[in-house]
Design an enzyme around this catalytic site. Structure first.
Site, mmCIF file in Angstrom:
data_model
loop_
_atom_site.group_PDB
_atom_site.id
_atom_site.type_symbol
_atom_site.label_atom_id
_atom_site.label_comp_id
_atom_site.label_asym_id
_atom_site.label_seq_id
_atom_site.Cartn_x
_atom_site.Cartn_y
_atom_site.Cartn_z
ATOM 1 N N ASP A 129 -14.642 28.808 33.484
ATOM 2 C CA ASP A 129 -15.847 29.196 34.205
ATOM 3 C C ASP A 129 -16.976 29.466 33.217
ATOM 4 O O ASP A 129 -16.807 30.249 32.279
ATOM 5 C CB ASP A 129 -15.574 30.442 35.057
ATOM 6 C CG ASP A 129 -16.626 30.644 36.130
ATOM 7 O OD1 ASP A 129 -17.325 29.662 36.486
ATOM 8 O OD2 ASP A 129 -16.748 31.771 36.632
ATOM 9 N N HIS A 136 -29.037 34.607 37.129
ATOM 10 C CA HIS A 136 -27.868 35.454 37.385
ATOM 11 C C HIS A 136 -27.508 36.253 36.133
ATOM 12 O O HIS A 136 -27.277 37.466 36.198
ATOM 13 C CB HIS A 136 -26.686 34.586 37.821
ATOM 14 C CG HIS A 136 -25.377 35.327 37.881
ATOM 15 N ND1 HIS A 136 -25.055 36.190 38.911
ATOM 16 C CD2 HIS A 136 -24.316 35.345 37.025
ATOM 17 C CE1 HIS A 136 -23.853 36.700 38.689
ATOM 18 N NE2 HIS A 136 -23.384 36.211 37.562
ATOM 19 N N GLU A 201 -19.369 34.642 44.256
ATOM 20 C CA GLU A 201 -20.275 34.020 43.291
ATOM 21 C C GLU A 201 -20.474 32.574 43.706
ATOM 22 O O GLU A 201 -19.518 31.807 43.821
ATOM 23 C CB GLU A 201 -19.717 34.109 41.861
ATOM 24 C CG GLU A 201 -19.728 35.530 41.322
ATOM 25 C CD GLU A 201 -19.553 35.625 39.808
ATOM 26 O OE1 GLU A 201 -18.978 34.681 39.206
ATOM 27 O OE2 GLU A 201 -19.995 36.636 39.232
ATOM 28 N N GLU A 203 -21.235 28.979 43.055
ATOM 29 C CA GLU A 203 -21.183 28.106 41.880
ATOM 30 C C GLU A 203 -20.927 26.669 42.312
ATOM 31 O O GLU A 203 -20.525 26.410 43.448
ATOM 32 C CB GLU A 203 -20.040 28.529 40.932
ATOM 33 C CG GLU A 203 -20.055 30.004 40.571
ATOM 34 C CD GLU A 203 -19.177 30.350 39.371
ATOM 35 O OE1 GLU A 203 -18.742 29.426 38.658
ATOM 36 O OE2 GLU A 203 -18.945 31.555 39.177
ATOM 37 N N ASP A 235 -16.374 31.945 43.038
ATOM 38 C CA ASP A 235 -15.606 32.717 42.057
ATOM 39 C C ASP A 235 -15.568 34.174 42.539
ATOM 40 O O ASP A 235 -16.378 35.002 42.129
ATOM 41 C CB ASP A 235 -16.290 32.593 40.684
ATOM 42 C CG ASP A 235 -15.634 33.462 39.629
ATOM 43 O OD1 ASP A 235 -14.445 33.782 39.777
ATOM 44 O OD2 ASP A 235 -16.327 33.822 38.655
ATOM 45 N N ARG A 239 -15.980 43.694 41.246
ATOM 46 C CA ARG A 239 -16.965 44.212 40.276
ATOM 47 C C ARG A 239 -16.522 45.515 39.623
ATOM 48 O O ARG A 239 -16.897 45.786 38.475
ATOM 49 C CB ARG A 239 -18.309 44.424 40.976
ATOM 50 C CG ARG A 239 -18.914 43.179 41.581
ATOM 51 C CD ARG A 239 -19.144 42.097 40.539
ATOM 52 N NE ARG A 239 -19.790 40.937 41.138
ATOM 53 C CZ ARG A 239 -19.900 39.780 40.512
ATOM 54 N NH1 ARG A 239 -19.433 39.617 39.280
ATOM 55 N NH2 ARG A 239 -20.481 38.763 41.110
ATOM 56 N N GLN A 242 -14.092 44.567 37.007
ATOM 57 C CA GLN A 242 -14.829 43.848 35.951
ATOM 58 C C GLN A 242 -15.530 44.813 35.002
ATOM 59 O O GLN A 242 -15.458 44.666 33.775
ATOM 60 C CB GLN A 242 -15.856 42.917 36.618
ATOM 61 C CG GLN A 242 -16.590 41.997 35.640
ATOM 62 C CD GLN A 242 -17.601 41.083 36.360
ATOM 63 O OE1 GLN A 242 -17.681 41.073 37.597
ATOM 64 N NE2 GLN A 242 -18.351 40.321 35.589
ATOM 65 N N LYS A 255 -11.318 38.480 38.149
ATOM 66 C CA LYS A 255 -11.741 37.135 38.535
ATOM 67 C C LYS A 255 -10.582 36.224 38.932
ATOM 68 O O LYS A 255 -10.815 35.226 39.601
ATOM 69 C CB LYS A 255 -12.449 36.473 37.341
ATOM 70 C CG LYS A 255 -13.710 37.188 36.885
ATOM 71 C CD LYS A 255 -14.869 36.816 37.759
ATOM 72 C CE LYS A 255 -16.193 37.263 37.157
ATOM 73 N NZ LYS A 255 -17.305 36.801 38.002
ATOM 74 N N THR A 259 -9.897 31.796 43.604
ATOM 75 C CA THR A 259 -11.135 31.023 43.489
ATOM 76 C C THR A 259 -11.098 29.972 44.593
ATOM 77 O O THR A 259 -10.092 29.271 44.739
ATOM 78 C CB THR A 259 -11.230 30.319 42.110
ATOM 79 O OG1 THR A 259 -11.139 31.308 41.081
ATOM 80 C CG2 THR A 259 -12.531 29.553 41.961
ATOM 81 N N GLU A 376 -26.132 41.116 42.797
ATOM 82 C CA GLU A 376 -27.576 40.975 42.582
ATOM 83 C C GLU A 376 -28.368 41.298 43.847
ATOM 84 O O GLU A 376 -29.401 41.957 43.793
ATOM 85 C CB GLU A 376 -27.888 39.535 42.161
ATOM 86 C CG GLU A 376 -27.258 39.124 40.846
ATOM 87 C CD GLU A 376 -27.247 37.611 40.723
ATOM 88 O OE1 GLU A 376 -28.255 37.051 40.295
ATOM 89 O OE2 GLU A 376 -26.223 36.990 41.081
HETATM 90 CA CA CA Z 1 -18.324 33.134 37.746
#
Ligand code: CA
Length: 430
Positions: A129, A136, A201, A203, A235, A239, A242, A255, A259, A376
């Site tokens: 990834d 971002h 996420e 992507e 993804d 948080r 993380q 993570k 996915t 975000e």
């Molecule tokens: Ca990612």
């Protein structure tokens, strides 16, 4: 790189009537995937309108280069062929589905997509990834490091980490809320429990075709030969895990629990009409180093793809509400191109293999409506999103369903879509 042919002709139509004007799968798309027809084993197929063409059944009509690669429950063998083989396949399938006189032969190999199960397109050996969405990276960096949002390497190196291939799943498979370590800012020690900050996420997934031998980098000018196509990729991220675990070695259990990818591979050939120049870098940014610079890539290495994220809660669905849009923006908000990502990944000799998957990293725009993660959108949970039921969301709750949407659209070309990239959140294991 720019090889438009009859398969891209906006005037071309199919005798599969649902394909003509189809928002995702008109005859100009012809994405590749693996599907199981009712009672049948997984096999390669092509989406056309509301139907799926069984490519294995078509093998006797295809070239002797392509046909053996279709006798498989994955696309790895097809991906391992030179890109010319896939161009030939695309041309043959496009002709089959447009020429009325072929209809009687082809029609028995078509299945209603709604009756079929879609699988992962390839056996994914490795998944990496990246982090090429500069808006971002800046937004998230500001939350984690207010004084130092973008680290000094960002504009020199396409940043990435090695993810987990085994937990990549196709659209539709539910996501179990993970359990792990998280430490509240006001606590001295961590606790173990379900994540309280589950996020998406937005992507793109990059599928690798021909591999490179160990020790032999892919030159940026040759990257197109190794790039099979794109899917949507979510993804999923915890948080709270993380924030606690990411230093010093980067993402791990935050993570790798799941996915989601859209199971259709929209091929590099189908994306040819949607190539656009890579946006120029802001004044003062460094030029890419030589191994990351190619004039042709700068001229046409980005894609005109519109991306969206939609959310429904369980209560919204029960009340019959339509999904709310969490964000919308273009895929051109990438600081590095697909070719730069491939060139960088292999620059040390690392070998990519057919069917490997690379994530671009979250794609956010500079505007507030174009942020590709709840981290975000809600400013780290500080500004919740209001739902039409009166509920609010800081992060994802059990029962929420998240959908990524992608459409390539440019000029006179017939727009093509990516299909579904949807998953619902299940409660943590008790
Ligand atoms: Ca990612």
């Amino acid at each position: 790189m720019s090889r438009l042919d009859a398969t891209h002709d906006p005037a071309r139509t199919s005798w599969v009537e649902s394909a003509n004007g189809h928002p995702q799968f008109p005859i100009q798309n012809l994405p590749l995937g693996i599907f199981s027809p009712p009672g049948g084993a997984p096999r390669p197929g092509v989406a056309i309108g509301d139907l799926i063409l069984d490519l294995r059944a078509m093998a006797p009509l295809l070239s002797e280069v392509v046909a053996p690669a279709l006798d498989s429950s994955t696309l790895n063998a097809l991906f391992s062929l030179p890109s010319q083989a896939r161009r030939d396949l695309r041309r043959a399938v496009s002709d089959m589905l447009s020429a009325e006189d072929r209809r009687a032969v082809i029609e028995p190999a078509l299945h209603p997509a709604g009756d079929c199960v879609l699988r992962l397109p390839a056996a994914i050996g490795d998944y990496t990834d990246f982090y090429v969405g500069i808006h971002h990276a800046t937004n998230v960096g500001r939350l984690f490091r207010p004084d130092n949002p973008l680290l000094p390497n960002y504009k020199w190196v396409p940043i990435g980490y090695h993810g987990r291939a085994s937990s990549v799943r196709p659209s539709g498979e539910p996501v179990r809320r993970p359990i792990g370590q998280r430490k509240a800012p006001d606590s001295d020690v961590p606790t173990v429990g379900p994540t309280q900050r589950l996020d998406h996420e937005l992507e793109l997934g990059i599928w690798i075709g021909v591999g490179n031998p160990l020790g032999e980098p892919i030159a940026i000018a040759d990257a197109g030969e190794h790039f099979v196509g794109l899917s949507l990729l979510n993804d999923w991220s915890a948080r709270d895990f993380q924030a606690w675990e990411y230093q010093p070695l980067g993402p791990f259990l935050a993570k790798n629990f799941h996915t989601t990818v859209s199971p259709w591979v929209v091929t590099a050939e189908a994306l040819t009409p949607f190539r656009i120049p890579q946006p120029s870098r802001p004044d003062g940014d460094p030029a890419p180093l030589d191994y990351l610079f190619d004039a042709a890539d700068q001229a046409g290495g980005a894609f005109a793809i519109e991306l969206e994220v939609l959310l429904t809660s369980q209560a919204m669905r029960a009340a019959g509400h339509a999904p709310i849009r969490l964000s919308a923006g273009p895929a051109s908000n990438m600081y590095w191109t697909v070719a730069q990502i491939l060139a960088h990944h292999t620059s040390n000799g690392c070998n990519l293999q057919p069917g490997d998957l690379l994530g671009t990293g979250t794609i956010s725009g500079p505007e507030s409506g174009a942020r590709g993660s709840l981290l975000e959108i809600t400013d780290g949970g500080a500004k919740p999103v209001a739902l039409p039921t009166g509920e609010v969301r800081r992060f994802l709750e059990d029962g929420d369903e998240l959908a990524l949407v992608g459409v390539a659209r440019l000029g006179e070309a017939v727009p093509i879509g990516f299909g579904a990239c949807v998953a619902r959140i299940l409660p943590a294991r008790g």
